[in-house]
Write an enzyme that holds these catalytic residues in place. Structure first.
Site, PDB file in Angstrom:
ATOM      1  N   GLY A  49      -8.828 -28.959   8.951  1.00  0.00           N
ATOM      2  CA  GLY A  49      -8.113 -28.789  10.204  1.00  0.00           C
ATOM      3  C   GLY A  49      -6.610 -28.677  10.040  1.00  0.00           C
ATOM      4  O   GLY A  49      -6.048 -28.944   8.963  1.00  0.00           O
TER       5      GLY A  49
ATOM      6  N   ARG B  53      12.955  35.625 -19.676  1.00  0.00           N
ATOM      7  CA  ARG B  53      11.751  36.286 -19.193  1.00  0.00           C
ATOM      8  C   ARG B  53      11.081  37.040 -20.331  1.00  0.00           C
ATOM      9  O   ARG B  53      11.738  37.499 -21.266  1.00  0.00           O
ATOM     10  CB  ARG B  53      12.083  37.306 -18.093  1.00  0.00           C
ATOM     11  CG  ARG B  53      12.704  36.723 -16.832  1.00  0.00           C
ATOM     12  CD  ARG B  53      13.089  37.842 -15.893  1.00  0.00           C
ATOM     13  NE  ARG B  53      13.722  37.353 -14.678  1.00  0.00           N
ATOM     14  CZ  ARG B  53      14.434  38.113 -13.858  1.00  0.00           C
ATOM     15  NH1 ARG B  53      14.592  39.405 -14.127  1.00  0.00           N
ATOM     16  NH2 ARG B  53      14.980  37.599 -12.779  1.00  0.00           N
TER      17      ARG B  53
ATOM     18  N   ALA C 206      -1.047 -21.537   5.675  1.00  0.00           N
ATOM     19  CA  ALA C 206      -1.634 -20.283   5.192  1.00  0.00           C
ATOM     20  C   ALA C 206      -2.816 -20.566   4.277  1.00  0.00           C
ATOM     21  O   ALA C 206      -3.036 -19.878   3.285  1.00  0.00           O
ATOM     22  CB  ALA C 206      -0.580 -19.456   4.455  1.00  0.00           C
TER      23      ALA C 206
ATOM     24  N   GLY D  87       1.162 -18.673   9.051  1.00  0.00           N
ATOM     25  CA  GLY D  87       1.435 -17.443   8.319  1.00  0.00           C
ATOM     26  C   GLY D  87       0.859 -16.203   8.955  1.00  0.00           C
ATOM     27  O   GLY D  87       1.322 -15.084   8.683  1.00  0.00           O
TER      28      GLY D  87
ATOM     29  N   ARG E  82     -12.534 -12.801   8.426  1.00  0.00           N
ATOM     30  CA  ARG E  82     -12.708 -11.666   9.335  1.00  0.00           C
ATOM     31  C   ARG E  82     -11.988 -10.414   8.840  1.00  0.00           C
ATOM     32  O   ARG E  82     -12.302  -9.299   9.275  1.00  0.00           O
ATOM     33  CB  ARG E  82     -12.228 -12.042  10.733  1.00  0.00           C
ATOM     34  CG  ARG E  82     -13.152 -13.029  11.447  1.00  0.00           C
ATOM     35  CD  ARG E  82     -12.525 -13.559  12.716  1.00  0.00           C
ATOM     36  NE  ARG E  82     -12.179 -12.490  13.648  1.00  0.00           N
ATOM     37  CZ  ARG E  82     -11.421 -12.670  14.723  1.00  0.00           C
ATOM     38  NH1 ARG E  82     -10.905 -13.871  14.969  1.00  0.00           N
ATOM     39  NH2 ARG E  82     -11.159 -11.662  15.528  1.00  0.00           N
TER      40      ARG E  82
END
Length: 455
Positions: free
Chosen positions: A81, A428, A13, A105, A19
Site C-alpha cells: 500500500g 565523368r 514508483a 511517478g 495494465r
C-alpha cells in the site's frame, strides 16, 4: 508564495504497471519525448528540494539507470500500500526535520505552483498536520471523497465504497498527493493499520488519524483536474500526450507562432520557437530543436536536435537530424536530410540531398541529388564546402574532401579529392555515341518478339 522551509520530495514508483503490458517501467513511458517521471522531477527540481527519494519496486534497475544518481532510491518489497511505500523512504530521510511532499511517478503534470500551495498551506496559522491535494472532476466516479469546509479544513476522508449518499454527493476528490512535516508524517504513518479487504496500509489514513487526535488537516484544490490525472494504461498515456500537445499548441500560438493546422503539429518537451515562426501542417519536433524568428517549417518535415536560424526555410518533406544547424536565411527543400551538418548563411539545398558530417559555406548552392559520402562502414568523415561554391546535381562528395570557395563541381561528378577555390571539377566517364545503334536494337527486338508469338 516563496518557499523558504526545506522540503523533501518522496515519489512513489514501485507499482508494476501491469495494465501497460510493457517491459518498460510504467513511469518511464515518454510523453513528448520525455519519460513521465522526468516531467515530474523537472517540476520538483524547479523548487530546489533538499532531498528527493524515489520509492521503487518492480523494474528497480530501469529506474535507477534513468535517474542516474539525480535522486535517492529505496525499495518497497513486498508492496503493501501507499502508506507502507512512503514509510520505506524514512530511512533515507533520517534526521531531516523539514516538510515532506508525497507524489506519484505516474502523475507527471503537477505544477510547481501547486506544490508550493500545498507546502504554504502546511504553514498557515492553523498549522495543519497534513495537507491533501484535492480536485473536482466532471464525473467523480469512484474516487475517494474529501469532506471539507469552505476554508479547506477536512472533516473526513472517505473511500467511495465506504461513503454514504450524502458523502458521495460531494465532488471534492482525493488526488493522493499529500504534504506533512517529517515528524508528523512518520508518527502518523506508524499508527496506520491494515484492517481492510486488501490488508494494505493507506497513506490517506493519516488524515483521519490526525483529525481523531483533534488536529486540523486541510485540502488545497487544483483548478485543473488534468493536473492530477494518473497514467496507468496505453490509452491514458495517449490521452496525456494529446492533452500536453494541445496545451503546447495553444502556448506557442499565444507566443506569436503561426500554426497552419495546429492539431497536426507535434512538439517535444524542450522545443523552442521564436515569434513569427510559421509551421505548416504535419510537422514533428523531436527533442532538442530551436527555431529562430521568421523561419518557416513547411509541411511534413521532421526535426530533431536541430537549430534553425532566422528567416530559414525547411521543407516540405525535410528531415533535420541531431547536429543540423541552419544559419540565417539558409534553405533546405523537399527530401533533404541533414545530420551533424552546418548550412551557412543564405546557402541552399533545395531538393533530394543528403548532407551528413558537413560544413557548407555561406551562399553555396547544393544541386539536386547531391550526397556527402561520409561513412566507409567503419568511420565517419567530414566534407567542407566553401562560400558561394556550386555543387551540380547528382554529385557524390566522397569524404574527407574540401571544396573551395567559388568552386564548381559539375553535375554527375564523384569527387574524392579536394577542389581548390575557384576551380571547376568534372569527374565523368567518357560519353560514347553509336549512331543508329538504338534503331537497330529496337528493330531486332521487335522481330524476335514477333517470331516468338508465331511459334
Amino acid at each position: 508564495m516563496s518557499q523558504t522551509r526545506q522540503f523533501a520530495a518522496v515519489i512513489l514508483a514501485a507499482g508494476k504497471g501491469t495494465r501497460m503490458k510493457s517491459a518498460l517501467h510504467k513511469v518511464l513511458h515518454p510523453i513528448a519525448g520525455r519519460p513521465m517521471l522526468h516531467h515530474l522531477m523537472a517540476s520538483v527540481d524547479s523548487l530546489s528540494p533538499a532531498h528527493k527519494v524515489v520509492v521503487v519496486g518492480a523494474g528497480r534497475e530501469q529506474l535507477e539507470e534513468a535517474l542516474a544518481g539525480s535522486a535517492r532510491t529505496c525499495l518497497q518489497e513486498p508492496q503493501l500500500g501507499t502508506g507502507h511505500a512512503v514509510q520505506q523512504a524514512q530511512g533515507e530521510l533520517d534526521g531531516f526535520d523539514g516538510d515532506v511532499l508525497v507524489m506519484y511517478g505516474d502523475v507527471p503534470f503537477v505544477r510547481p505552483a501547486t506544490m508550493e500551495r500545498m507546502l504554504g498551506r502546511l504553514h498557515a496559522a492553523d498549522t495543519p498536520a497534513a495537507v491533501v491535494l484535492a480536485f473536482e472532476p466532471e464525473d467523480p466516479l469512484a474516487y475517494g471523497r474529501v469532506i471539507a469546509d469552505d476554508e479547506g479544513r477536512i472533516a473526513k476522508m472517505v473511500e467511495f465504497k465506504d461513503a454514504d449518499e450524502g458523502e458521495r454527493a460531494c465532488h471534492l476528490c482525493n488526488s493522493g498527493l499529500l504534504a506533512a512535516r517529517a515528524a508528523d508524517l512518520w508518527d502518523l504513518l506508524g499508527r496506520v493499520g491494515n484492517d481492510n479487504a486488501q490488508g494494505e496500509y493507506y497513506l490517506p489514513d493519516i488524515v483521519n488519524i490526525a483529525i481523531h487526535d483533534g488536529r486540523i488537516c486541510a485540502a488545497v484544490t487544483t483548478d485543473d483536474p488534468n493536473e492530477v490525472a494518473g497514467i496507468n494504461s496505453r490509452g491514458e498515456l495517449a490521452a496525456a500526450e494529446a492533452l500536453w500537445q494541445q496545451e503546447q499548441r495553444n502556448y506557442w500560438m499565444a507566443e506569436g507562432v503561426t500554426l497552419r493546422a495546429p492539431e497536426t503539429v507535434f512538439f517535444s518537451y524542450d522545443t523552442e520557437l521564436s515569434s513569427d515562426v510559421t509551421v505548416e501542417p504535419n510537422v514533428v519536433f523531436g527533442p532538442g530543436v530551436k527555431v529562430a524568428t521568421g523561419a518557416t517549417i513547411r509541411a511534413f518535415s521532421h526535426l530533431e536536435g536541430a537549430s534553425v536560424g532566422e528567416g530559414c526555410e525547411v521543407g516540405p518533406y525535410a528531415r533535420l537530424r541531431p547536429g543540423a544547424v541552419m544559419e540565417k536565411g539558409s534553405k533546405v527543400g523537399n527530401f533533404v536530410e541533414m545530420k551533424k551538418a552546418v548550412l551557412g548563411e543564405g546557402a541552399k539545398a533545395n531538393h533530394l540531398t543528403y548532407l551528413g558530417d558537413a560544413e557548407v559555406g555561406a551562399g553555396a548552392n547544393i544541386g539536386a541529388g547531391t550526397i556527402t559520402c561520409n561513412y566507409d562502414g567503419y568511420f565517419k568523415y567530414r566534407t567542407k564546402i566553401g562560400e558561394r561554391a556550386f555543387i551540380g546535381s547528382n554529385s557524390a562528395l566522397i569524404a574527407p574532401v574540401e571544396i573551395g570557395a567559388d568552386a564548381i563541381v559539375a553535375a554527375g561528378s564523384a569527387v574524392s579529392r579536394d577542389v581548390a577555390a575557384g576551380d571547376l571539377r568534372m569527374v565523368r566517364g567518357e560519353q560514347i555515341v553509336k549512331p543508329g545503334w538504338a534503331d537497330r536494337f529496337h528493330d531486332a527486338m521487335k522481330k524476335k518478339k514477333a517470331s516468338e508469338k508465331k511459334g
